[in-house]
Design an enzyme around this catalytic site. Structure first.
Site, PDB file in Angstrom:
ATOM      1  N   GLY A  46      17.954  65.593  10.908  1.00 26.06           N
ATOM      2  CA  GLY A  46      17.480  66.798  10.242  1.00 26.06           C
ATOM      3  C   GLY A  46      18.126  66.963   8.879  1.00 26.06           C
ATOM      4  O   GLY A  46      19.226  66.464   8.640  1.00 26.06           O
ATOM      5  N   GLN A  51      20.841  70.622   1.117  1.00 28.51           N
ATOM      6  CA  GLN A  51      21.722  69.451   1.255  1.00 28.51           C
ATOM      7  C   GLN A  51      21.433  68.378   0.207  1.00 28.51           C
ATOM      8  O   GLN A  51      22.215  67.438   0.055  1.00 28.51           O
ATOM      9  CB  GLN A  51      21.605  68.848   2.658  1.00 28.51           C
ATOM     10  CG  GLN A  51      22.128  69.782   3.750  1.00 28.51           C
ATOM     11  CD  GLN A  51      22.009  69.126   5.110  1.00 28.51           C
ATOM     12  OE1 GLN A  51      20.978  69.245   5.756  1.00 28.51           O
ATOM     13  NE2 GLN A  51      23.042  68.424   5.532  1.00 28.51           N
ATOM     14  N   CYS A  94      26.647  66.514  10.852  1.00 28.06           N
ATOM     15  CA  CYS A  94      25.920  67.011   9.690  1.00 28.06           C
ATOM     16  C   CYS A  94      26.058  65.999   8.556  1.00 28.06           C
ATOM     17  O   CYS A  94      27.158  65.511   8.305  1.00 28.06           O
ATOM     18  CB  CYS A  94      26.509  68.352   9.265  1.00 28.06           C
ATOM     19  SG  CYS A  94      25.700  69.087   7.846  1.00 28.06           S
ATOM     20  N   LEU A  95      24.945  65.695   7.873  1.00 28.12           N
ATOM     21  CA  LEU A  95      24.999  64.719   6.783  1.00 28.12           C
ATOM     22  C   LEU A  95      25.895  65.201   5.634  1.00 28.12           C
ATOM     23  O   LEU A  95      26.366  64.390   4.844  1.00 28.12           O
ATOM     24  CB  LEU A  95      23.591  64.398   6.270  1.00 28.12           C
ATOM     25  CG  LEU A  95      22.675  63.677   7.274  1.00 28.12           C
ATOM     26  CD1 LEU A  95      21.303  63.429   6.675  1.00 28.12           C
ATOM     27  CD2 LEU A  95      23.302  62.359   7.721  1.00 28.12           C
ATOM     28  N   HIS A 136      20.358  74.494  13.606  1.00 29.56           N
ATOM     29  CA  HIS A 136      21.356  73.953  12.673  1.00 29.56           C
ATOM     30  C   HIS A 136      20.807  73.974  11.233  1.00 29.56           C
ATOM     31  O   HIS A 136      21.495  74.382  10.302  1.00 29.56           O
ATOM     32  CB  HIS A 136      21.695  72.521  13.120  1.00 29.56           C
ATOM     33  CG  HIS A 136      22.615  71.756  12.220  1.00 29.56           C
ATOM     34  ND1 HIS A 136      23.824  71.242  12.651  1.00 29.56           N
ATOM     35  CD2 HIS A 136      22.510  71.396  10.916  1.00 29.56           C
ATOM     36  CE1 HIS A 136      24.413  70.601  11.647  1.00 29.56           C
ATOM     37  NE2 HIS A 136      23.631  70.684  10.579  1.00 29.56           N
ATOM     38  N   GLU A 137      19.544  73.558  11.076  1.00 24.48           N
ATOM     39  CA  GLU A 137      18.961  73.479   9.726  1.00 24.48           C
ATOM     40  C   GLU A 137      18.669  74.863   9.155  1.00 24.48           C
ATOM     41  O   GLU A 137      18.870  75.093   7.961  1.00 24.48           O
ATOM     42  CB  GLU A 137      17.685  72.624   9.741  1.00 24.48           C
ATOM     43  CG  GLU A 137      17.866  71.177  10.217  1.00 24.48           C
ATOM     44  CD  GLU A 137      18.992  70.440   9.527  1.00 24.48           C
ATOM     45  OE1 GLU A 137      19.305  70.745   8.367  1.00 24.48           O
ATOM     46  OE2 GLU A 137      19.602  69.544  10.163  1.00 24.48           O
ATOM     47  N   HIS A 140      21.616  76.248   7.597  1.00 28.30           N
ATOM     48  CA  HIS A 140      21.837  75.740   6.234  1.00 28.30           C
ATOM     49  C   HIS A 140      21.126  76.610   5.203  1.00 28.30           C
ATOM     50  O   HIS A 140      21.649  76.849   4.112  1.00 28.30           O
ATOM     51  CB  HIS A 140      21.290  74.308   6.094  1.00 28.30           C
ATOM     52  CG  HIS A 140      22.262  73.238   6.484  1.00 28.30           C
ATOM     53  ND1 HIS A 140      23.479  73.066   5.875  1.00 28.30           N
ATOM     54  CD2 HIS A 140      22.179  72.250   7.412  1.00 28.30           C
ATOM     55  CE1 HIS A 140      24.105  72.027   6.422  1.00 28.30           C
ATOM     56  NE2 HIS A 140      23.333  71.518   7.364  1.00 28.30           N
TER      57      HIS A 140
HETATM   58 ZN    ZN Z   1      23.730  69.937   8.630  1.00 28.60          ZN
END
Ligand code: ZN
Length: 171
Positions: A46, A51, A94-95, A136-137, A140
């Site tokens: 995701g 991000q 998380c990226l 989670h997204e 963000h």
């Molecule tokens: Zn993340």
């Protein structure tokens, strides 16, 4: 399509609250294509637009576990309209926080309202990994990171580690 640069902790950009998308322009379509490219390259399941440094309420997800099968999903202006009482714990990553994982408890199922790339209103009920990932997204988009759901001790430890790494890279 272009692989865009990922914004990494402790970059304050990650704390920005993203804006509603409005009309779906060519720019948004390019952003979505680039987000998928970036997400698959990482690889991750995701990604939120913030991000890659774009403060727009756009999320890309692919939780397909089958080898070689892609199930790309786009969520424009996603909003959780219902969450289950039952919770589920998942070891999240998380990226933007590479190589760090932590167990987060979230509602097991959610109903999400969003627009697709054609601007049509959609609503889905998600469970399992998809439910975790969507929550989670969407966090963000509101400037919230999964480490905010951990204990203060754990969060402070990871923040310190990434602040140190950023300092080292800048030196
Ligand atoms: Zn993340």
């Amino acid at each position: 399509m272009t692989i865009r640069q990922l914004v990494i902790l402790p970059d304050p950009v990650l704390r920005r609250i993203s804006d509603p998308v409005g009309p779906i322009t060519g720019e948004i379509r390019t952003l979505v294509a680039d987000m998928f490219e970036t997400m698959y390259d990482a690889p991750g399941v995701g990604l939120a637009a913030i991000q890659v440094g774009v403060p727009k309420r756009v999320v890309t997800i692919d939780t397909s576990k089958e080898e070689g099968v892609r199930k790309p999903q786009v969520f424009i202006d996603p909003e959780i309209v219902w969450s289950s009482e039952e919770k589920r714990v998942y070891d999240e990553g998380c990226l933007s926080i590479p190589d760090y994982y932590g167990e987060v408890e979230r509602p097991d199922r959610v109903r999400v309202k969003f627009r697709d790339l054609d601007g049509r209103e959609q609503e889905i009920e998600a469970d399992g990994l998809l439910a975790t990932c969507i929550q989670h997204e969407i966090d963000h988009l509101n400037g919230v990171l999964f480490i905010d759901h951990l204990s203060k001790l754990k969060r402070d430890r990871v923040l310190k580690k990434f602040a140190k790494a950023a300092k080292r890279d800048a030196a």
